[in-house]
Motif scaffolding. Sequence first.
Motif, mmCIF file in Angstrom:
data_model
loop_
_atom_site.group_PDB
_atom_site.id
_atom_site.type_symbol
_atom_site.label_atom_id
_atom_site.label_comp_id
_atom_site.label_asym_id
_atom_site.label_seq_id
_atom_site.Cartn_x
_atom_site.Cartn_y
_atom_site.Cartn_z
ATOM 1 N N ARG A 195 11.534 37.988 0.553
ATOM 2 C CA ARG A 195 12.541 38.148 1.609
ATOM 3 C C ARG A 195 12.968 36.764 2.074
ATOM 4 O O ARG A 195 12.131 35.892 2.297
ATOM 5 C CB ARG A 195 11.948 38.928 2.788
ATOM 6 C CG ARG A 195 11.531 40.339 2.421
ATOM 7 C CD ARG A 195 10.922 41.057 3.611
ATOM 8 N NE ARG A 195 10.111 42.183 3.173
ATOM 9 C CZ ARG A 195 10.600 43.377 2.827
ATOM 10 N NH1 ARG A 195 11.895 43.583 2.841
ATOM 11 N NH2 ARG A 195 9.795 44.349 2.436
ATOM 12 N N PHE A 196 14.250 36.579 2.177
ATOM 13 C CA PHE A 196 14.776 35.283 2.604
ATOM 14 C C PHE A 196 15.612 35.466 3.862
ATOM 15 O O PHE A 196 16.394 36.411 3.971
ATOM 16 C CB PHE A 196 15.659 34.683 1.500
ATOM 17 C CG PHE A 196 14.892 34.325 0.259
ATOM 18 C CD1 PHE A 196 14.252 33.101 0.147
ATOM 19 C CD2 PHE A 196 14.784 35.226 -0.795
ATOM 20 C CE1 PHE A 196 13.527 32.776 -0.988
ATOM 21 C CE2 PHE A 196 14.075 34.910 -1.938
ATOM 22 C CZ PHE A 196 13.445 33.683 -2.037
ATOM 23 N N LYS A 197 15.428 34.525 4.786
ATOM 24 C CA LYS A 197 16.261 34.545 5.991
ATOM 25 C C LYS A 197 17.546 33.782 5.689
ATOM 26 O O LYS A 197 17.600 32.989 4.755
ATOM 27 C CB LYS A 197 15.516 33.860 7.142
ATOM 28 C CG LYS A 197 14.298 34.622 7.624
ATOM 29 C CD LYS A 197 14.118 34.389 9.112
ATOM 30 C CE LYS A 197 12.966 35.151 9.700
ATOM 31 N NZ LYS A 197 12.706 36.459 9.189
ATOM 32 N N ARG A 198 18.530 34.014 6.488
ATOM 33 C CA ARG A 198 19.826 33.359 6.299
ATOM 34 C C ARG A 198 19.607 31.838 6.232
ATOM 35 O O ARG A 198 18.940 31.252 7.080
ATOM 36 C CB ARG A 198 20.737 33.711 7.486
ATOM 37 C CG ARG A 198 22.121 33.204 7.352
ATOM 38 C CD ARG A 198 23.011 33.801 8.435
ATOM 39 N NE ARG A 198 24.387 33.396 8.223
ATOM 40 C CZ ARG A 198 24.901 32.277 8.706
ATOM 41 N NH1 ARG A 198 24.168 31.476 9.444
ATOM 42 N NH2 ARG A 198 26.155 31.961 8.452
ATOM 43 N N ASP A 236 17.925 30.206 3.940
ATOM 44 C CA ASP A 236 16.801 29.827 3.062
ATOM 45 C C ASP A 236 17.293 29.586 1.642
ATOM 46 O O ASP A 236 18.204 30.272 1.162
ATOM 47 C CB ASP A 236 15.757 30.958 3.007
ATOM 48 C CG ASP A 236 14.948 31.033 4.291
ATOM 49 O OD1 ASP A 236 15.126 30.134 5.133
ATOM 50 O OD2 ASP A 236 14.178 32.001 4.441
ATOM 51 N N GLY A 259 21.516 42.317 0.833
ATOM 52 C CA GLY A 259 21.964 41.056 1.417
ATOM 53 C C GLY A 259 22.871 40.295 0.461
ATOM 54 O O GLY A 259 23.199 40.777 -0.630
ATOM 55 N N ALA A 300 20.372 31.982 0.788
ATOM 56 C CA ALA A 300 20.656 33.293 1.398
ATOM 57 C C ALA A 300 21.815 33.155 2.388
ATOM 58 O O ALA A 300 21.762 32.314 3.294
ATOM 59 C CB ALA A 300 19.409 33.817 2.107
ATOM 60 N N SER A 309 22.983 35.892 4.055
ATOM 61 C CA SER A 309 22.505 36.727 5.161
ATOM 62 C C SER A 309 21.030 36.986 4.852
ATOM 63 O O SER A 309 20.547 36.570 3.804
ATOM 64 C CB SER A 309 23.271 38.051 5.165
ATOM 65 O OG SER A 309 23.036 38.719 3.937
ATOM 66 N N ASP A 310 20.301 37.628 5.748
ATOM 67 C CA ASP A 310 18.916 37.976 5.411
ATOM 68 C C ASP A 310 18.969 38.822 4.147
ATOM 69 O O ASP A 310 19.756 39.778 4.075
ATOM 70 C CB ASP A 310 18.279 38.794 6.547
ATOM 71 C CG ASP A 310 18.020 37.899 7.756
ATOM 72 O OD1 ASP A 310 18.296 36.682 7.639
ATOM 73 O OD2 ASP A 310 17.567 38.405 8.786
ATOM 74 N N CYS A 311 18.193 38.471 3.180
ATOM 75 C CA CYS A 311 18.287 39.259 1.940
ATOM 76 C C CYS A 311 16.929 39.439 1.274
ATOM 77 O O CYS A 311 15.995 38.666 1.509
ATOM 78 C CB CYS A 311 19.319 38.676 0.986
ATOM 79 S SG CYS A 311 18.906 37.112 0.312
ATOM 80 N N THR A 312 16.863 40.466 0.469
ATOM 81 C CA THR A 312 15.641 40.774 -0.255
ATOM 82 C C THR A 312 15.946 40.687 -1.741
ATOM 83 O O THR A 312 16.954 41.241 -2.196
ATOM 84 C CB THR A 312 15.155 42.202 0.063
ATOM 85 O OG1 THR A 312 15.190 42.367 1.469
ATOM 86 C CG2 THR A 312 13.750 42.440 -0.445
#
Lengths: 722, 292
Positions: A256-259, A261, A279, A366, A368-371
């Motif tokens: 999982r990455f935050k915006r 990252d 995302g 990223a 947006s927050d993405c998986t």
Amino acid sequence: MSAGLMIDLTVDGKKVSVPAGTSVFDAARLNNIEIPTLCHQQNEKPIGVCRVCVVDVGARVFTASCVRPAEQGMVVSTNSEKVKQARRTLVELLMTDHVSPCARERQSGDCELEALAKQDNLARSRFAPQATRRGVDDSSMSIGVDFDACILCDRCIRGCDEIRENFVLGRMGKGETTRIAFDNNLPMGESSCVSCGECMVSCPTGALTNKVINQTAIAAPGSEPVSLQELNELPFFEGVSGTFLSLNRNAVVRRRFKRGDVICREGEYGSTAFYILDGEARVSIASPIAHVKTKGAVKRFLGKLSSRLTQRQNDVRDDETGQHWIHIDAPMDLSYENPVATLKAGDLFGEMTCMSLYPRSATVRAESDCTVLELLRNVLDIMQRNKNFRAQLDRSYRQRALDSHLRAVPIFAGLTDEFIEGLREKVELLRFSPGQVICRQGDHADSFFLVRIGFVKVSQTHLGGDMVLAYLSRGDYFGETGLLKGDVRTATCSALDHVEVVRISAADFAEMNRQFPEVRHQLELVDRERTQMNRERLTALSSTPLDSFLKQGLMEAQSLLLLDLDSCTRCDACVRACADAHDGVTRLVREGLRFDHYLVATSCRQCLDPLCMVGCPVGSIRRRNSLEVIIEDWCIGCGLCADNCPYGNINMHPFDVFADVPGSPGQKKAMVKQKATSCDLCSEFAEPSCVYACPHDAAHRVNPRQFFAGLLQQSSDKSPKD
Amino acid sequence: MRIDATHRKWLIASLIILGVSTFVYIAYAASSPAGPSGGSATGLTFGIVGFAFMIFAGLLAGRKKVAIWRLGRAQTWLRGHLWLGLLSLPMIFFHAGFQFGGVLTRVLMILLITVVASGLFGAALQHYMPRMMTSEVPMETIFEQIDHVRDQLVTEADALVDGVCGATQTEQVALSGGGAIALATPAPAAVLPLRDFYTRQLRPFLLHDHRRHQTLAARADSARLFEGLRTVLPSDAHDATRKLEEICEEERQLRRQVRMHHWQHGWLLLHVPLSLALLLLGCVHAIMALRY
């Protein structure tokens, strides 16, 4: 078999009753009497080839219990001394056909044959091992094949045919050379095998084993393991063998990455691909698109001034102004003017890094927050063999990438939306493994190909061997020559690594040429240029006999920088001129091998077979229509071309940039990055600066075959006498 | 630059200029009752032409600083430098009527002769030395990297000797009165001569220790020494000895390269400053002569 009809027999003194048609083996098994076997599995049709399950039914000879139906009143002995002795001999004979310990025995200690051998204290067979080795097949990403461990029990063949109905496996050969084979005896990795893993789980020995992935699990920070159940529920994995996923569960992780990252960074080496579950991510090239320059030292001022006064185009060359797309390892290409694009859920990127271990071609962050799912290459390989996944990728390519891919090729830039729309459902995405032939010289020309992923080698067969004509990468195309002439293929094109091509049929190609005469005209021009270049190469190749000439690789060179050592005073004017012509960064070193009284300086040779071009993740090293190999300004500094050049003629030059701070989005700090540099022949000028600036008439840029023609002729005249 | 057949055009042009100038000078000298003079129209013309040749020759240095400017190929400039620079001498002699004149003109004449002579010496060196360097220094490297290559040779030689004799190890030995000293662990007796030879002769030679007499500097003496060494060493040390001999040969070649490089470029230390002085004083002379 008559349903309901029971028969009675005696097994090892025990009276048993089983339905008519039951095999002796099953009759024993149903009554908890174990008969050893190798070739027989409950979920497969018995064939009785290993004979290990022999029993004594009172007949003239012992019988294989798995294929012998039980009979009324039959008296079966499964473990009399005679039976045990016969079984022992059979196991011993099988052991002569089996390398011990095999891969499975080494990995998990559960080779069924070796377990039987141990049980009978048969550490070593009395019989001589097979003289002819049958070898291994390491071509599959996920399954290792060791033919020497195979006992030809056919469990894998039946698993493939009866259980999975893939019909890939069979037998080939005769006598002691008999072995299992994939398709028409292709390496497993190149066959139509879908890597379902059924053969592997069926195999009683180490002949078919899972390549151990558990020890190379993805260990990225923040990665979460994904359970087998979760994997099975993802549409992405629909249709993939559960057995395989179970065996390779550590080869897929969720991240999982935050915006903001960074998911992966350009130039880094990796071995994984990413699939976006949800995302968005931004893909970009962070390296400045510019030539390398020296720092602003005062002493180089005059050199810099020289560059300005001679009106060199420092940051944008004529060629670059015409180049609108940078090819990267993602479903889309990046625009030269603004190298940024967005990846969405369902996009797969990093395939070339994962499959062929090339450096990352771009930085992905990223948006947006993405998986994402991060996959090791054995998983990616099996995914790409999976019909559902292929269909999904194909769909995504047709819908999102076909237009940009076609338009990134300058010749096709003028195709109309309507035409591409029409083409969308007709093109075919084909995948090839390393070494696999895409089209062969002499075959009927039936399609045109665009390279989507990987590198394609184009070669021609002549008397005396093959000649490499070109290496093609993403954005290049081939197959037009045969189609335009309505004839056969003039060259063989084969995959150098994992290659994906877009196939356009002959009919669609003809329609395109009919609708767009300009495209046809351009294709014909390219065809003429290529044919002419190939002819020249062939002529050159056939006229150089000298051994030492060959040993130094001079044969491969199209243009050498030679320094006549009888004239050169070692004043280094050539090196200084080169530096002055390239913003203080010299591209030549006055050092190298000697040939006759010439020094072959360390400077690009413009090889006929430019190995440096193979693997460039962004296609920034390329050949112009003329002979020079140039490195474009979007080089990301991975250094692969410098590693690939056999002559050390490509240098990595450090330069200062302001780059993003890892882990601190928005912050930048001064860092040192690299770019590759090599001789560009000062193509803006009539003569390379090094040659022009040599006051002693010692530096020459020459075609080695023409320049040394006299010397080579003398040598070849002498050689018969020698 | 090699003076070869490619200079034919320059040679012919120079001879023509020289012939015409000589003819003009003889005619001019014969027709001048007071003898030739630098102040006469003909004498002044010779002076201007000679000085122009000198200035052109002097511009070569500037041309080299802007090597990539498309002002004509550098080799054309060098040929011009050689031939026109050479021609400037007779031109100035014709200008001066073969007289040395006062202090300034005498200094100028001496400077000109020295500059032309040093230039001819340099041209001869640059004609012959590249070929000598090519044949005598096959292991030639980039001049600026010679010290680095030497360091590598020493490292390589150390490793070779340690490989045969064992690394020199020191052992701490306690003294009876307290304290300790470090003693070197001796090498096996059979290879002691190699260690001894290396420590006493080869390593100082590689380290450029001029305080010692260096037999290894001469190829024949070196070959004799190595031959003798091989006779006392066990056969398994011969390969290392051969490699040491090669290292020794490379060091000799590097020394030779340094010497030749200094010869090849050292003359410029005389030629360039004197040329500059000549041009400056020539300007002074021209201004003074025209003004006064």
